[in-house]
Design a protein around this motif. Structure first.
Motif, mmCIF file in Angstrom:
data_model
loop_
_atom_site.group_PDB
_atom_site.id
_atom_site.type_symbol
_atom_site.label_atom_id
_atom_site.label_comp_id
_atom_site.label_asym_id
_atom_site.label_seq_id
_atom_site.Cartn_x
_atom_site.Cartn_y
_atom_site.Cartn_z
ATOM 1 N N TYR A 41 0.630 -1.139 -0.100
ATOM 2 C CA TYR A 41 -0.016 0.123 -0.097
ATOM 3 C C TYR A 41 0.764 1.192 -0.143
ATOM 4 O O TYR A 41 0.112 2.013 0.130
ATOM 5 C CB TYR A 41 -0.785 0.058 1.148
ATOM 6 C CG TYR A 41 -1.877 -1.042 1.238
ATOM 7 C CD1 TYR A 41 -2.917 -1.287 0.539
ATOM 8 C CD2 TYR A 41 -1.677 -2.210 2.163
ATOM 9 C CE1 TYR A 41 -4.036 -2.254 0.257
ATOM 10 C CE2 TYR A 41 -2.780 -3.061 2.217
ATOM 11 C CZ TYR A 41 -3.575 -3.285 1.217
ATOM 12 O OH TYR A 41 -4.589 -4.218 1.365
ATOM 13 N N THR A 43 2.181 3.178 -2.285
ATOM 14 C CA THR A 43 1.903 4.016 -3.218
ATOM 15 C C THR A 43 0.492 4.769 -2.964
ATOM 16 O O THR A 43 0.538 5.539 -3.640
ATOM 17 C CB THR A 43 1.941 3.335 -4.645
ATOM 18 O OG1 THR A 43 1.142 2.461 -4.937
ATOM 19 C CG2 THR A 43 3.503 3.049 -5.108
ATOM 20 N N SER A 44 -0.174 3.968 -2.277
ATOM 21 C CA SER A 44 -1.472 4.707 -2.279
ATOM 22 C C SER A 44 -1.900 5.196 -0.571
ATOM 23 O O SER A 44 -2.973 6.125 -0.666
ATOM 24 C CB SER A 44 -2.812 3.207 -2.167
ATOM 25 O OG SER A 44 -2.359 2.663 -3.300
ATOM 26 N N TYR A 45 -1.221 4.849 0.312
ATOM 27 C CA TYR A 45 -1.535 5.467 1.620
ATOM 28 C C TYR A 45 -0.235 6.113 2.345
ATOM 29 O O TYR A 45 0.762 5.809 2.164
ATOM 30 C CB TYR A 45 -2.172 4.210 2.507
ATOM 31 C CG TYR A 45 -3.727 4.014 1.985
ATOM 32 C CD1 TYR A 45 -4.740 4.497 2.189
ATOM 33 C CD2 TYR A 45 -3.592 2.688 1.116
ATOM 34 C CE1 TYR A 45 -5.789 4.124 1.817
ATOM 35 C CE2 TYR A 45 -4.864 2.423 0.964
ATOM 36 C CZ TYR A 45 -5.866 2.960 0.954
ATOM 37 O OH TYR A 45 -6.964 2.300 0.474
#
Length: 155
Positions: A41, A43-45
């Motif tokens: 995660y 790259t997203s969070y």
């Protein structure tokens, strides 16, 4: 809250020693979970969110291992697990805030610069380790307070 430990031979080992050894195991599991969730995660969070997710997954595992090896199996497992929710939430908050602070102050870059001055090469991310050490001290204090409280007898 204390009941029987996983094996009677554990009674011969002081509780503080069992807590430290179990803590090392729990922290190893946590670091693995943190690495897996970060890889999945990052790259997203935000790192703090990822830390909170790994902590939430690790919370019931930590409680189970502490019951089996440190404090003993409680008479009411689910009640004991629920009594640890505030502790786990405080652990998540402390860890998430520390993780965010470490990122803000660029702890890893500063630690690497410091280590380079000492001619020490570092390929490890030290931020999670620093957060884990501080969080472990917090967890030790709070967990002992909650898990060492004797159950009230029903009249």
């Amino acid at each position: 809250m204390a009941g029987k430990l996983f094996h009677s031979s554990l009674d011969k080992i002081p509780q503080s020693t069992r807590f430290v050894v179990t803590g090392l195991l729990v922290n190893g599991i946590f670091l693995t979970l943190l690495q897996l969730t970060t890889s999945a995660y990052e790259t997203s969070y935000h790192k703090g969110t990822i830390y909170a997710l790994a902590s939430a997954i690790n919370a019931p595992i930590s409680h189970l291992l502490n019951c089996l090896f440190v404090f003993g199996w409680p008479a009411q497992y689910f009640t004991s697990l629920l009594s640890m929710v505030p502790v786990q939430i405080s652990n998540i908050l402390v860890g998430t805030i520390l993780t965010s602070c470490m990122e803000t102050i660029e702890f890893q870059d500063n630690a690497n610069k410091f280590l380079q001055k000492l001619n020490i090469d570092n390929s490890y991310d030290l931020s999670p380790i620093a957060v884990m050490v501080i969080g472990s001290m917090w967890s030790y204090m709070v967990t002992n307070m909650v898990m060492s409280i004797p159950e009230k007898k029903k009249n």
